[in-house]
Scaffold this motif. Sequence first.
Motif, mmCIF file in Angstrom:
data_model
loop_
_atom_site.group_PDB
_atom_site.id
_atom_site.type_symbol
_atom_site.label_atom_id
_atom_site.label_comp_id
_atom_site.label_asym_id
_atom_site.label_seq_id
_atom_site.Cartn_x
_atom_site.Cartn_y
_atom_site.Cartn_z
ATOM 1 N N THR A 1 35.237 27.411 47.450
ATOM 2 C CA THR A 1 36.370 28.280 47.585
ATOM 3 C C THR A 1 36.897 28.226 48.915
ATOM 4 O O THR A 1 36.172 27.639 50.045
ATOM 5 C CB THR A 1 35.713 29.643 47.456
ATOM 6 O OG1 THR A 1 34.906 30.074 48.466
ATOM 7 C CG2 THR A 1 34.941 29.811 45.900
ATOM 8 N N HIS A 2 38.043 28.833 48.916
ATOM 9 C CA HIS A 2 38.847 29.083 50.303
ATOM 10 C C HIS A 2 37.924 29.734 51.379
ATOM 11 O O HIS A 2 37.950 29.306 52.696
ATOM 12 C CB HIS A 2 40.085 29.402 50.043
ATOM 13 C CG HIS A 2 41.124 28.465 49.548
ATOM 14 N ND1 HIS A 2 41.171 28.122 48.205
ATOM 15 C CD2 HIS A 2 42.253 27.736 50.363
ATOM 16 C CE1 HIS A 2 42.238 27.321 48.126
ATOM 17 N NE2 HIS A 2 42.931 26.974 49.245
ATOM 18 N N ASP B 1 43.414 22.960 49.867
ATOM 19 C CA ASP B 1 43.408 22.492 48.376
ATOM 20 C C ASP B 1 42.882 21.116 48.395
ATOM 21 O O ASP B 1 41.933 20.792 47.394
ATOM 22 C CB ASP B 1 44.621 22.618 47.713
ATOM 23 C CG ASP B 1 45.041 23.934 47.679
ATOM 24 O OD1 ASP B 1 44.215 25.233 47.781
ATOM 25 O OD2 ASP B 1 46.264 24.385 47.703
ATOM 26 N N LEU C 1 39.045 20.878 48.914
ATOM 27 C CA LEU C 1 38.105 21.435 48.100
ATOM 28 C C LEU C 1 38.107 20.567 46.511
ATOM 29 O O LEU C 1 37.220 20.377 45.814
ATOM 30 C CB LEU C 1 38.740 22.658 47.570
ATOM 31 C CG LEU C 1 38.554 23.945 48.767
ATOM 32 C CD1 LEU C 1 39.522 25.215 48.337
ATOM 33 C CD2 LEU C 1 36.952 24.165 48.617
ATOM 34 N N ARG C 2 39.362 19.844 46.323
ATOM 35 C CA ARG C 2 39.353 18.906 45.097
ATOM 36 C C ARG C 2 38.405 17.727 45.589
ATOM 37 O O ARG C 2 37.512 17.463 44.686
ATOM 38 C CB ARG C 2 40.691 18.413 45.014
ATOM 39 C CG ARG C 2 41.636 19.446 44.037
ATOM 40 C CD ARG C 2 42.901 18.675 43.835
ATOM 41 N NE ARG C 2 43.679 18.147 44.782
ATOM 42 C CZ ARG C 2 44.811 18.888 45.400
ATOM 43 N NH1 ARG C 2 44.884 20.187 45.206
ATOM 44 N NH2 ARG C 2 45.144 18.210 46.305
#
Length: 460
Positions: free
Chosen positions: A428-429, A448, A451-452
């Motif tokens: 998560t952020h 983003d 995280l991907r």
Amino acid sequence: PEYRQLTILHERFPNVPRIALTATADAPTRREIVERLALGEAKEFVASFDRPNIQYRIEAKNQPLGQLLQLIRTEHPGEAGIVYCLTRRKVEQTAERLAAQGVAALPYHAGMDATARAANQQRFLREDGIVMVATIAFGMGIDKPDVRFVAHLDLPKSLEGYYQETGRAGRDGLPAEAWLCYGLGDVVTLAQLIAQSESGDERKRVERAKLDALLAYAETTACRRRRLLAYFGEEYDHDCGNCGNCDNCLDPPETWDASVVAQKALSCAYRTGQRFGVAHLTAVLRGEADDRIRGLRHDQLSTFGVGAELDKRQWRGVFRQLVASGLLATDEEGYGTLRLTAASRDVLRGTAPVRFRREADRSERRSARKKAKSARAHASFEIAPHEAPLWDALRDLRGRLAREQGVPAYVIFHDATLLAMLRERPQTHDALGAISGVGERKLARYGDAFLRALAGVAPS
């Protein structure tokens, strides 16, 4: 000349406040700075010289390029590093040979075309895994945090230079290595440079003393970190006394009574007229009667064949340590000849015992490398096989973003931050933002994408 210019400025502007700053200076150098710049009443602040994340290792030269390749391939594959060489020609040759073996190596020295030199420096700063082969012209102003190793293929000129150059490794705080490979030829070369320089006698004595201190460090069997810090006037404060992160602490070297062998070597140097180098003296000691030895009638000497119990590699080690111990001196003309010193007399008389480091064979050097690698792994930077795919994906993503933005890879994230992502696997952020080195701006800009990558999603 620099001191004189500063003194003139001080005399012209006596009331202008001044501060003197230096990254690396031993106590005598600091005293000289204070004296020359008339800073006698100024406060002096000296930070610790200790770099606990750097592992110090020294090997005797024995096919040095092969030793360097072994270091890179087995311990630092795909990692950024700096290889220091004494001459421009050696820089070019080493870079070419490394590149031919599949290493992403680039040369750097003051004699290169300025455009090519700048381009190589930019590649080193901006790309991952570049090995820069350079003279000491490279380094000032270089602040690449993820340099995982600094290697010296030639002996530096002083411990100050060695410390400053090795200090370019591991600035991100992660484990790094300082590796030095040296032989007697390095000592001969540096002694010649000192003797033939245009410096005055006093400066030559200082430079020779610095070389002697470096040789003592290279040949010590004690903790290298303790010895290095002591040179800069700092006591290593550790409960067990040893650092546990240098070759001597990880794999304590064996010593042996070399008194008789030293007598043989010194006697051979004396009886051959103190006009020959290591190769010739070794051949005489081993009883190798080639045409030159027979022509000089050195096969008739009492020392001919008295050292057949040692091989050539072992004799090189003996002569190297005799020079480092001040029991033999090199010539000032650079021909590599060896002569006795005042200290030799007591050894020849048998009143001064001699103990030397035993030369490690190939299997022992391999074992030492494994221990060193294990120590760095224990320091939490060894990437396990199952972690490698994700680690490579994170580095590839960082590299792509750096190229798109025209900035060094570490500007995106340091290795330490990527390593924390690898180990903590945030999804998560909020979790990603809690990792040191991310921050709000970088989280918003890169969150983003990383995280991907951490979720195993291919980049868009």
